[in-house]
Design an enzyme around this catalytic site. Structure first.
Site, short mmCIF file in Angstrom:
data_model
loop_
_atom_site.label_atom_id
_atom_site.label_comp_id
_atom_site.label_asym_id
_atom_site.label_seq_id
_atom_site.Cartn_x
_atom_site.Cartn_y
_atom_site.Cartn_z
N LYS A 159 44.23 48.08 42.66
CA LYS A 159 44.14 47.58 44.20
C LYS A 159 44.97 46.21 44.82
CE LYS A 159 39.93 46.20 43.98
NZ LYS A 159 38.24 45.91 44.26
N TYR A 160 45.64 45.80 43.44
CA TYR A 160 46.36 44.64 43.85
C TYR A 160 47.79 44.71 43.09
CZ TYR A 160 41.59 42.99 44.52
OH TYR A 160 40.30 42.77 44.82
N ASP A 199 35.84 52.44 55.38
CA ASP A 199 35.48 51.45 54.53
C ASP A 199 34.44 50.50 55.07
OD1 ASP A 199 36.70 49.78 51.93
OD2 ASP A 199 36.54 48.41 53.53
N GLU A 254 31.73 55.07 53.36
CA GLU A 254 31.74 53.99 51.82
C GLU A 254 30.91 52.98 52.16
OE1 GLU A 254 33.28 51.10 48.88
OE2 GLU A 254 33.45 51.00 51.48
#
Length: 664
Positions: free
Chosen positions: A524-525, A382, A411
């Protein structure tokens, strides 16, 4: 020691392939043959001998093979890359006085010139070689010396002996290399396993795998999802971070700055009292469960890829135990991540300029080593562009020294030079600008650069039409045809590609707000429940495309990509073929999701290995329709509402001795 460099007449230049003059390794995969070329020349007209030197990094001895002249002082040779790891190669060359003499002897003989003195000169050259050769070779060469000096023998016999192929072979094996030139750079090539070149990725949040709404998924739930993923033909399952998630400044739904008690936070906010980067989120299961998931995945020919995100939540153990690894603000608090005006209070970046940088580096390498010990061999990294280049070059180099089978995906949606540098220093694959290249001109220019320029020597693109962070405008408004066409583009332009699912196959297209690339109600959340049985799912179409990739080796490499002209800006045509021409794929994609488009292809027949005078068959591998074409101009029509692309396999006409035609 006497310096003989003034007697070295051979010049070596332009050794290729090379990255930045040899500063960085080039990339290949096991089973490849590395073709090396160089400009090698000298003053005058003497004949040269040129050799390619290579060795595996772990082997001290060099192997040499002759290079062949291919014109204009350019030389070429190739060697096999039979093991993963690192190889080194360079070029050496010397003036070959015996070869020069032999060449000129033939010319003089053909011109009927007196050769008595030339034969004696040849004898001297052979005699000198004999003194430097092994004993058994010395004896053989001595016999030739006698034959060439035998003035009482017929001259024709002496000439025949001088031009003996056996003698030429021995002299080539034992040349006088006292003044040989050796190129000053040793080049390196990193040889990866096949998955670094050809892989098919599926990204999935484990916590969303439960079949019960609102219930946190587990690794055991992920196991149940494996047959579904395998049915679509994916061989890499990438999991976002599986570590404990911090609670301090935890983000809420849709990246809200405050969270509710039931919010689960972002998996990239790593660390809690339950542990950090070597711990597993308790709700997902145990390390034993994770190992079991990896084992079950292997039974479906799927490899688990792990996310490496070197950042911490405020609750990460590092924050208490190693405050020196973070940037401390004047008020004594730790600096959180921000990209003004955006603030990410739930994430603390690591401070790589700390005086304790060596300890930090060692700790982060131990994190990677730990997961390698558990069986992980693929890491999606990441935001590597927010950490120093020397750190990644060191870490990847150290890891691959002991585990050359490890694959690192960068990424990094960042500036071109930054992206390229990350690839040069060791990342096996790279995210790229494919999501935002949508027009014919953009796609043609970009993929020509990736596959035909020097970039191809070090950057392997991994194409993703969507990610949890990227919902492009095209996907938001193009409907099902765009999801299909972008998948075909990713899967056929690139040997490696991936999708973020199930969002992709279910056509998720709603942004958080207008002008945003963030998904509404982003996974994502929060935990999401996906209805995988929806009738409008692209599951079957994706499986078909991935089977085509698996069955056609032309699509498993990028170097043969060639674009073909068609006078319609909404139609993109390109091809790939294997080196031996046994598998040729031609793809035509309609870039418009709304309208039928047609046009006349103008095929580059030479790049396809086709004869303009012979018909050839094209089979649409998506629909199994067959067409008979001939010549470079052929009509094509693509309806985005049925199938927005054609993936043709080209079969050449073959005529047997019995005048029976078939297509191969």
């Amino acid at each position: 020691m006497r310096d003989d460099r003034g007697r070295q007449r051979v010049i070596i230049e332009g050794v290729r392939p090379a990255v930045d003059g040899g500063r960085f390794p080039i990339k290949r995969t096991i089973g490849d043959e590395l073709i090396v070329e160089a400009d090698v020349f000298a003053d005058g007209h003497d004949a040269l001998a040129v050799a390619l030197r290579y060795r595996a990094e772990s082997v001290p001895q060099w192997t040499e093979i002759p290079m062949e002249a291919i014109g204009n002082d350019r030389w070429r040779a190739a060697f096999p890359l039979s093991n993963i790891g690192q190889y080194r190669y360079t070029v050496t060359g010397w003036v070959d006085h015996f070869l020069t003499w032999r060449r000129d002897l033939i010319k003089k003989r053909d011109a009927n010139q007196d050769l008595r003195l030339d034969l004696l000169i040849g004898a001297q050259l052979i005699e000198k070689a004999a003194t430097q050769a092994p004993k058994e070779v010395e004896q053989a060469l001595s016999r030739w010396v006698k034959e060439l000096r035998a003035t009482d023998a017929p001259e024709a016999d002496r000439i025949r002996a001088a031009l003996s192929a056996e003698l030429a072979g021995i002299m080539a094996k034992h040349p006088d290399r006292a003044q040989a030139s050796l190129y000053e750079v040793e080049f390196a090539v990193i040889v990866d396993r096949e998955k670094a070149r050809y892989s098919t990725w599926y990204e999935m949040f484990p916590r969303s795998c439960s079949t019960k709404p609102g219930v946190h998924g587990t690794f055991k739930d992920c196991e149940k999802r494996l047959p579904y993923i395998a049915s679509m033909g994916f061989d890499v399952l990438y999991l976002p971070p599986i570590h404990p998630i911090g609670k301090t400044h935890r983000k809420g739904k849709n990246n809200a700055p405050t969270s509710r008690p039931e919010d689960h936070g972002s998996p990239w906010a790593i660390g809690s009292p339950d542990g950090g980067h070597t711990a597993i989120h308790p709700a997902l299961g145990t390390l034993k469960d994770f190992r079991r998931l990896m084992e079950r995945a292997r039974t479906h020919d799927i490899e688990i890829a792990m996310d490496i995100a070197f950042q911490c939540s405020p609750d990460h153990p590092y924050v208490k135990e190693h405050r020196e690894w973070f940037r401390i603000r004047p008020d004594g608090t730790v600096q959180y991540a921000e990209n003004p005006p955006k603030k990410y209070q739930d994430i603390f970046p690591l401070e790589f300029e700390t005086d304790q940088w060596r300890a930090l580096w060692d700790e982060l390498k131990q994190v990677v080593d730990y997961w390698i010990e558990q069986g992980i061999r693929i890491f999606r990294v990441d935001n590597p562009h927010t950490k120093p280049f020397p750190f990644w070059e060191w870490l990847i180099g150290e890891v691959k020294r002991t585990h050359p089978d490890v694959v690192f995906l960068a990424e990094a949606f960042t500036r071109p030079k930054v992206m390229n540098r990350l690839a040069k220093i060791g990342f096996s694959q790279s995210y790229n600008y494919f999501p935002w290249r949508t027009t014919k001109a953009e796609l043609t220019q970009y993929f020509t650069e990736l596959t035909q320029s020097d970039v191809r020597e070090y950057l392997r693109p991994n194409l993703w039409p969507n990610t949890p962070d990227i919902l492009t405008e095209q996907l938001q408004h193009g409907g099902r045809p765009v999801f299909m066409s972008r998948l075909v583009l990713a899967a056929t332009l690139g040997a490696s590609y991936g999708i973020y699912g199930p969002a992709y196959e279910l056509g998720e297209h709603l942004p958080r707000e207008a002008g945003s690339e963030e998904y509404a109600d982003s996974e994502k959340y929060e935990i999401k429940r996906w209805d995988l049985d929806r009738p409008d799912s692209l599951q079957e179409f994706i499986g078909c495309v991935n089977r085509i990739r698996r069955d056609n080796p032309a699509l498993q490499r990028d170097g043969s990509l060639r674009f073909h002209a068609i006078a319609n800006e909404q139609l993109l045509c390109y091809s790939k073929r294997t080196a031996d021409g046994s598998n040729v794929i031609l793809v035509v994609v309609n870039l418009s999701p709304h309208h039928v488009h047609s046009g006349w292809l103008e095929l580059d027949l030479a790049s396809l290995g086709l004869d303009a005078d012979q018909p050839f068959q094209v089979e649409d591998l998506l629909t199994h329709a067959h067409y008979l074409w001939q010549g470079e101009r052929n009509y094509i029509e693509v309806n985005p509402h049925s199938a927005p692309a054609h993936i043709f396999r080209i079969r050449r006409r073959v005529r047997t001795e019995q005048d029976f035609d078939y297509f191969l």
